[in-house]
Design a protein around this motif. Sequence first.
Motif, PDB file in Angstrom:
ATOM      1  N   MET A   1      43.692  37.401  40.601  1.00  0.00           N
ATOM      2  CA  MET A   1      43.816  38.551  41.059  1.00  0.00           C
ATOM      3  C   MET A   1      44.694  38.727  39.485  1.00  0.00           C
ATOM      4  O   MET A   1      45.773  38.473  39.238  1.00  0.00           O
ATOM      5  N   LYS A   3      47.680  40.950  37.948  1.00  0.00           N
ATOM      6  CA  LYS A   3      48.918  41.304  38.344  1.00  0.00           C
ATOM      7  C   LYS A   3      49.144  42.974  37.944  1.00  0.00           C
ATOM      8  O   LYS A   3      49.068  42.881  36.705  1.00  0.00           O
ATOM      9  N   ASP A 304      37.369  46.890  44.040  1.00  0.00           N
ATOM     10  CA  ASP A 304      38.719  45.952  44.540  1.00  0.00           C
ATOM     11  C   ASP A 304      37.558  44.069  44.675  1.00  0.00           C
ATOM     12  O   ASP A 304      39.220  43.239  43.816  1.00  0.00           O
ATOM     13  N   TYR A 305      36.966  44.262  43.771  1.00  0.00           N
ATOM     14  CA  TYR A 305      36.288  42.785  43.768  1.00  0.00           C
ATOM     15  C   TYR A 305      36.408  42.872  42.623  1.00  0.00           C
ATOM     16  O   TYR A 305      37.412  41.559  42.520  1.00  0.00           O
ATOM     17  N   ILE A 307      40.001  43.741  41.079  1.00  0.00           N
ATOM     18  CA  ILE A 307      40.952  43.539  40.828  1.00  0.00           C
ATOM     19  C   ILE A 307      41.283  41.463  42.053  1.00  0.00           C
ATOM     20  O   ILE A 307      42.269  40.996  41.102  1.00  0.00           O
ATOM     21  N   GLU A 308      40.536  41.092  42.517  1.00  0.00           N
ATOM     22  CA  GLU A 308      40.679  40.160  43.275  1.00  0.00           C
ATOM     23  C   GLU A 308      40.365  39.061  42.862  1.00  0.00           C
ATOM     24  O   GLU A 308      40.686  38.280  42.767  1.00  0.00           O
ATOM     25  N   ASN A 309      39.012  39.278  42.115  1.00  0.00           N
ATOM     26  CA  ASN A 309      38.289  37.746  41.578  1.00  0.00           C
ATOM     27  C   ASN A 309      38.521  38.088  40.061  1.00  0.00           C
ATOM     28  O   ASN A 309      37.442  37.111  39.430  1.00  0.00           O
ATOM     29  N   THR A 310      39.645  38.256  39.423  1.00  0.00           N
ATOM     30  CA  THR A 310      40.304  39.080  37.905  1.00  0.00           C
ATOM     31  C   THR A 310      41.082  37.575  37.766  1.00  0.00           C
ATOM     32  O   THR A 310      42.093  37.981  38.290  1.00  0.00           O
ATOM     33  N   ILE A 312      45.074  37.143  35.636  1.00  0.00           N
ATOM     34  CA  ILE A 312      45.996  38.380  36.630  1.00  0.00           C
ATOM     35  C   ILE A 312      46.371  39.571  34.956  1.00  0.00           C
ATOM     36  O   ILE A 312      46.580  39.870  34.718  1.00  0.00           O
ATOM     37  N   THR A 320      31.772  35.585  37.630  1.00  0.00           N
ATOM     38  CA  THR A 320      32.618  34.665  38.783  1.00  0.00           C
ATOM     39  C   THR A 320      32.286  33.984  39.548  1.00  0.00           C
ATOM     40  O   THR A 320      33.208  33.339  40.228  1.00  0.00           O
ATOM     41  N   MET A 332      42.645  31.808  38.284  1.00  0.00           N
ATOM     42  CA  MET A 332      42.922  32.891  38.805  1.00  0.00           C
ATOM     43  C   MET A 332      44.345  33.209  38.980  1.00  0.00           C
ATOM     44  O   MET A 332      44.964  35.006  39.297  1.00  0.00           O
TER      45      MET A 332
END
Length: 460
Positions: A1, A3, A304-305, A307-310, A312, A320, A332
């Motif tokens: 995710m 940062k 959103d995807y 940000i959540e799956n990349t 920091i 992914t 992650m």
Amino acid sequence: MIKINEALAPEDLSLKLAHFWQISGEKINLINQQYDETKGSPVFTIDGKYTTRGWTEWTQGFQYGSEILQFEVTGEQKYLDSARNKTLTKMAPHISHIGVHDHGFNNVSTYGNLLRLMKEGKTGYNEWEKNFYELALKISGAVQASRWTTIKTGGFIHSFNGPHSLFVDTVRSVRALSVSHVLGHVFQAEGDVKINLLERAIQHLHATANYSIFYGEGRDRYDTWGRTAHESIFNIKDGNFRCPNSQQGYSGFTTWTRGLAWAMCGFPEQLEWLDTIEEKTFEPYGGKSAIMNTCLKAAKATCDYYIENTPIDGIPYWDTGAPNLHKLGDYMGKLANPFNEYEPVDSSAAAIGAQGLLRLGNFLSKKGDVKAGGHYRQAGLSVLDTLLQEPYLSTDKDHQGLLLHSIYHEPNGWDHVPKGSKIANGESCMWGDYHFRELCLYVQRMINKENYYCFFNCVQ
């Protein structure tokens, strides 16, 4: 995710951006001096030198468009003169190209940017030159709209794979239809039937949002909020959707991150454009709120995807669901590693996606959702901050690329694997370099307090 640096302001990047534009000019100079254009459009680098390889000539507009953006920021006339000349002498085939879905890439990045600079007073006004750019953009939008597949729920601009194929990429190419429509152009077909370009743009946006983007609503066992499919396959006999697929990702049930990034960028910029159109214009097409809500849902989901799956630092791996990611451990929870032994990162997806995060943030903030808007905005700035530093910013004066560690086509093995490495890394691509510049221009104009930068400035 990712940062997210909540305290980062555009002005904090001023020194890094000044350094960026200096390096950007050096890279353009290298290409102009060294690249042999008789071999075709430059696509991606091998050992730091641009070479050509592609399915279509889809990168030439990025090459010349980069010179336009460089002139806009630096005021160096040689870049404008070069871009004008090359657009005039070499871009005409792209206007009439009926075999591709890339008109928004090639033509809006050249004719559109040149017209925009004139409209913004950054170049001298010339009536015939303005008419020339407008005519090119009118025809480009109509030609792009002619590449059409009708389905039960509307229709879409089909990819170069054929009438069965909807690429998520094309959400950013629909700009060609948007511009042509605003310029008052009408696409005429057999029997002088007049086809409304706004209607086709709306239908394409609906199709992409409904079939290329997933929302966790149970479409299949891999349905997750914001996941994207590179390609959506249709039965052209009955107009039914058949399945997700992928050309450049790992599979139709994983998310190729550059395809995700195209959606992240394409939907917010269409939201910005659609918001400027009068409500009554949409009455024949289901109303304005329907298409705005569709685009907003797709934009939020994909951002959103991402940000959540990349990792920091905001740099994604190329897919992914890439099969060897598990070998990286908690990838992650740490910085992306372009030099690992298992799976490449794709910095070009970061450059494209970061612009989408910024645009979505700006749109939501303007609509009064300041908290959500700030979230996406800060995520975009955080990604840009990473890109403006090594190992992503190319500082080697002999390397023609600007943005390092991009990936073109991992499944086909087209990307260069340097000696001593097990995966592709260290190279650049023309779309990555262009969108890196476009991202930096977006933020540079924020810092300079200039008018908000968007593609449709060329027609307003």
